[in-house]
Design a protein around this motif. Sequence first.
Motif, mmCIF file in Angstrom:
data_model
loop_
_atom_site.group_PDB
_atom_site.id
_atom_site.type_symbol
_atom_site.label_atom_id
_atom_site.label_comp_id
_atom_site.label_asym_id
_atom_site.label_seq_id
_atom_site.Cartn_x
_atom_site.Cartn_y
_atom_site.Cartn_z
ATOM 1 N N PRO A 444 -15.942 49.954 -37.256
ATOM 2 C CA PRO A 444 -16.165 50.239 -35.868
ATOM 3 C C PRO A 444 -17.636 51.534 -35.738
ATOM 4 O O PRO A 444 -17.515 52.096 -36.897
ATOM 5 C CB PRO A 444 -15.063 50.896 -35.243
ATOM 6 N N LYS A 445 -18.359 51.319 -34.795
ATOM 7 C CA LYS A 445 -19.166 52.244 -34.463
ATOM 8 C C LYS A 445 -18.497 53.810 -34.665
ATOM 9 O O LYS A 445 -17.557 53.963 -34.174
ATOM 10 C CB LYS A 445 -19.921 52.232 -33.435
ATOM 11 N N GLY A 446 -19.435 54.702 -35.270
ATOM 12 C CA GLY A 446 -18.967 56.187 -35.421
ATOM 13 C C GLY A 446 -18.280 56.260 -36.720
ATOM 14 O O GLY A 446 -17.753 57.327 -37.042
ATOM 15 N N SER A 447 -18.015 55.225 -37.406
ATOM 16 C CA SER A 447 -17.250 55.368 -38.686
ATOM 17 C C SER A 447 -18.337 56.085 -39.730
ATOM 18 O O SER A 447 -19.383 56.014 -39.729
ATOM 19 C CB SER A 447 -16.991 54.062 -39.288
ATOM 20 N N LEU A 448 -17.614 57.060 -40.559
ATOM 21 C CA LEU A 448 -18.429 57.748 -41.337
ATOM 22 C C LEU A 448 -17.451 57.925 -42.614
ATOM 23 O O LEU A 448 -16.610 57.691 -42.982
ATOM 24 C CB LEU A 448 -18.354 59.338 -40.868
ATOM 25 N N MET A 449 -18.894 58.237 -43.634
ATOM 26 C CA MET A 449 -18.123 58.239 -44.919
ATOM 27 C C MET A 449 -18.947 59.607 -45.561
ATOM 28 O O MET A 449 -19.831 60.085 -45.311
ATOM 29 C CB MET A 449 -18.625 57.068 -45.745
ATOM 30 N N TRP A 450 -17.986 60.190 -46.492
ATOM 31 C CA TRP A 450 -18.561 61.366 -47.214
ATOM 32 C C TRP A 450 -17.761 61.183 -48.611
ATOM 33 O O TRP A 450 -16.769 60.392 -48.830
ATOM 34 C CB TRP A 450 -18.529 62.488 -46.855
ATOM 35 N N THR A 451 -18.244 62.037 -49.634
ATOM 36 C CA THR A 451 -17.627 61.684 -50.771
ATOM 37 C C THR A 451 -17.097 63.177 -51.532
ATOM 38 O O THR A 451 -17.282 63.977 -50.747
ATOM 39 C CB THR A 451 -18.423 61.207 -52.219
ATOM 40 N N ASP A 452 -16.531 63.035 -52.618
ATOM 41 C CA ASP A 452 -16.099 64.393 -53.320
ATOM 42 C C ASP A 452 -17.282 65.372 -53.713
ATOM 43 O O ASP A 452 -17.029 66.433 -53.833
ATOM 44 C CB ASP A 452 -15.209 64.119 -54.521
ATOM 45 N N ARG A 453 -18.506 64.545 -53.591
ATOM 46 C CA ARG A 453 -19.486 65.759 -54.108
ATOM 47 C C ARG A 453 -20.469 65.689 -52.816
ATOM 48 O O ARG A 453 -21.425 66.588 -52.848
ATOM 49 C CB ARG A 453 -20.389 65.097 -55.010
ATOM 50 N N ILE A 454 -19.909 65.038 -51.781
ATOM 51 C CA ILE A 454 -20.963 65.032 -50.401
ATOM 52 C C ILE A 454 -20.314 65.829 -49.359
ATOM 53 O O ILE A 454 -18.925 65.421 -49.141
ATOM 54 C CB ILE A 454 -21.587 63.855 -50.018
ATOM 55 N N ARG A 455 -20.574 67.049 -48.910
ATOM 56 C CA ARG A 455 -19.798 67.483 -47.707
ATOM 57 C C ARG A 455 -19.672 67.028 -46.717
ATOM 58 O O ARG A 455 -20.286 66.099 -46.287
ATOM 59 C CB ARG A 455 -20.541 69.072 -47.593
ATOM 60 N N ARG A 456 -18.469 67.224 -45.864
ATOM 61 C CA ARG A 456 -18.213 66.420 -45.047
ATOM 62 C C ARG A 456 -19.191 66.507 -43.743
ATOM 63 O O ARG A 456 -19.076 65.747 -42.967
ATOM 64 C CB ARG A 456 -16.582 66.892 -44.361
ATOM 65 N N GLU A 457 -19.761 67.852 -43.803
ATOM 66 C CA GLU A 457 -20.809 67.874 -42.658
ATOM 67 C C GLU A 457 -21.992 66.866 -42.838
ATOM 68 O O GLU A 457 -22.805 66.629 -41.865
ATOM 69 C CB GLU A 457 -21.670 69.436 -42.558
ATOM 70 N N ASP A 458 -22.059 66.376 -43.830
ATOM 71 C CA ASP A 458 -23.036 65.481 -44.184
ATOM 72 C C ASP A 458 -22.677 63.754 -44.202
ATOM 73 O O ASP A 458 -23.433 63.046 -44.642
ATOM 74 C CB ASP A 458 -23.883 65.489 -45.601
ATOM 75 N N ALA A 459 -21.497 63.862 -43.593
ATOM 76 C CA ALA A 459 -21.012 62.411 -43.588
ATOM 77 C C ALA A 459 -21.632 61.587 -42.775
ATOM 78 O O ALA A 459 -22.540 61.980 -41.750
ATOM 79 C CB ALA A 459 -19.581 62.557 -42.962
ATOM 80 N N ALA A 460 -22.002 60.331 -43.076
ATOM 81 C CA ALA A 460 -22.764 59.332 -42.454
ATOM 82 C C ALA A 460 -22.386 57.816 -42.577
ATOM 83 O O ALA A 460 -21.429 57.782 -43.588
ATOM 84 C CB ALA A 460 -24.106 59.401 -42.787
ATOM 85 N N VAL A 479 -13.473 57.774 -45.805
ATOM 86 C CA VAL A 479 -14.090 56.944 -44.681
ATOM 87 C C VAL A 479 -13.256 57.480 -43.566
ATOM 88 O O VAL A 479 -12.062 57.332 -43.572
ATOM 89 C CB VAL A 479 -13.923 55.596 -45.075
ATOM 90 N N VAL A 480 -13.845 57.686 -42.423
ATOM 91 C CA VAL A 480 -13.154 58.145 -41.326
ATOM 92 C C VAL A 480 -13.372 57.274 -39.981
ATOM 93 O O VAL A 480 -14.705 56.980 -39.894
ATOM 94 C CB VAL A 480 -13.430 59.714 -40.992
ATOM 95 N N VAL A 481 -12.583 56.920 -39.305
ATOM 96 C CA VAL A 481 -12.794 56.038 -38.165
ATOM 97 C C VAL A 481 -12.559 56.596 -37.004
ATOM 98 O O VAL A 481 -11.264 57.278 -37.161
ATOM 99 C CB VAL A 481 -11.836 54.575 -38.318
#
Lengths: 516, 327
Positions: A444-460, A479-481
């Motif tokens: 769904p729209k607004g779902s974001l992803m980050w990784t162990d090396r990418i900070r949560r603020e940069d989630a996309a 991955v956050v929904v």
Amino acid sequence: MSVSDPASPEKAAGAPRDWGGALSPVQADPIAATHRHTPSQPPPKLYEKRKAVHNKRIDGPFRRFKWLVMVITLGIYYITPWIRWDRGEYAPDQAVLVDLANRRFYMFDIEIWPHEFYFVAGLLIMAGIGLFLVTSAVGRAWCGYSCPQTVWTDLFQHVDRFIDGDRNARLRLDKAPWGPSKIARRAAKWSIYLVISLLTGGAWILYFADAPTLFADFFTLQAAPVAYATVGILTFTTFWLGGFMREQVCIYMCPWPRIQAAMLDEKSLIVTYKDWRGEPRGSVKKAAKHPDQFGDCVDCLQCVAVCPTGIDIREGQQIGCITCALCIDACDKVMKDIGRPRGLIDYATLEQCEAEAAGAPATPAWKALIRPRTFIYFGIWGAIGAALLFALGTRTRIDLTVSPDRNPPFMLMKDGAVRNAYTLRLRNMEGRPRDMELALIGLPKGSLMWTDRIRREDAAETQLLSVPADETRIVRAYVVVPEGAAADDFAFRLTSIDKTQEQDISPTTFASPGAQ
Amino acid sequence: MPEKTRIDEPTGTEFVGHEWDGIQELNTPLPRWWLWTFYATIAWAAVYVVLYPAWPMVERATDGVLGWSSRGDLAEELSAADMARRGTFEKIAATDITKLPADPELMGQAISGGAAAFKQHCVQCHGAGAAGYEQYGYPNLNDDDWIWGGELAEIEYTLIHGIRWDGSRQTRLAYMPAFDGIFEKAQIDGLISHVLSFTGKAQGSAVGAQLYSQNCAACHQPAGQGDPQQGAPALNDAIWLYGGEAADIRKQILYPRHGVMPGWSDKLDPVTIKMLAAYVHSRGGGETATERAGAGEEAREVAPAKKEGAIEEEVAAGPEGGRDERL
């Protein structure tokens, strides 16, 4: 059994069977029977000592073909590791390399990863079916020409000839008592064996590491212990099996003769002695006197003398025959000398033999190749080959596998969103580092992803990652929904950011509370 | 006993003297190579019994003159492994925990070490996946809600001093008073509505808002955002350690529960604690120092973590990396 044994009840029960016998009509041959035990002779020993085979030098088309195969196979074996192949700075530049440490297999432009091992499996299946094909068509040609045991035994037999002379000289030397000259000859011969064996074992390890480096390391005692162990074992086996065991490997140790006997049929080409033409045997003089009483075989025993496994082909098909056809060369030469037609011993099928024995004209050997069985084998063999080539042409050089975290399956966040964690394996199977785009599809729209090396603020929704050359990178991705959005099946998509634009999509699931 | 031995004529070999359905067996001698191999194995066994522990006695087996034991082997292997890890441990010990993320390789090693230690010391309460056990008040360590703060240094502090733990004077202490018998039922209902209104789960209530600002806001902050400095949980988010339903909240107001975590400084060495902090931080919920500063809280004097862009700087494993091990 042709043994004229007195009617002893033990005979049927306990007496050893004669396994050296033949399967062909020649079995009832009176000459063959003279080799057998009769009551007047002392009882045969249970374990007979091996009689050394000193095969005589011979020249002819088959011998020349054997030379050719030997040069080609040994050439391939010794030269291949030294061929260089530039793959850029991140990959080794050896054309054929089995890189066990890094689990890669390089063959010219093809690089095989462990999970692509089906290519190797496919080649092995092709080799198996290829053996069916060759055996059903031309009998034990593999044994006769290209089996490593045959090639190295042949090589060692040439060494024998070079040091000790031809058959008669070697027989004499064998019988001669030990003295300085015999010791010198044996030492020289065995030294050459040893050098050949060492080269054999030495060449083998070069396939597993950079050849020039390993070659230098080997002699400066810096190579891995396993390299020395491998060379040691292969040197010993080559020396022992090729130098001393020889035909015993083919007769007692090798499973192929047993399997191949089952693969042959009456339409397969085999080396056969045409007994209906040769028997009864008689010298040229006798035959000249009584032309009607004798066949073409003059019992010169040349076919036995040249045989590398020391058998008499005139006893018919037998396990010791590796169909190298040197006896054909020998017999043809004799037949030419005494002015009789060639082919008393020849490649023929059992079917052709029967027809010929019944009076039909001889059929050319190549006609035996054209029959459904060979075509079916060839079809299967070719189809697997084509499938492998297709797979090779269409495979991608990136790969993505996803395994979702199961403990815990999901995570509630402060803002009510649900987070899942995944372990991703990003493979870059090319010999250069590549940037890749990892994207979520189907969430769904607004779902974001980050990784162990990418900070949560940069989630996309998409992230750029780079994967080193020829490596698998393991990434833990979150991955956050957003709260309230329903999510279930979705996929990760990996796209290489270069002109190849290769893609791999890996479907997985998103776990949420209540969705269990 | 078999009758007089008979000889098989053609082979000159004795019969074994039995007969099965008319079939008799020859007493064929064993091949010599087989026999010698057999003798060699016997000799080998004798040597083995002398050299190695072999013969079971009443209490233990004979020791063997080499003094070898599998326990000794294990001890050797363990000490070799310890030696191999020593450099890493020393490096971790010398690195301030806030600087660990700046060295991704060391951070990775710390996380692996922490994962192992977690399995040994922490899973009993926090679970194998660090998901906690809400019912008993063991917090989930994967989420982004940290009562006492989720930065590396704060996690390390909790690990060392524990929470409400008698063993440390500097332990994390926070108690919520019990409001049983202090408020009327209607007041508590209003308070619960007010608390639930932070997340939009209920309509606010004037009574509740007043009670909240008088009794709760000092710790839980006016908007219920909580205060990690005092260990006051946030009330305006979706994560509730003891449950987020009205009944759970009522229970917590009247008879508050408080979890206890032991400090580990007397059981674990500082390096292990540091590695544990790194592992817990890596579970996906760990906060970075800059994040806190950005969230409007007072900025702390913590070195910022290594800045990572959209494409991270790779520790490029060049052709020499890992390729030395080839045969």
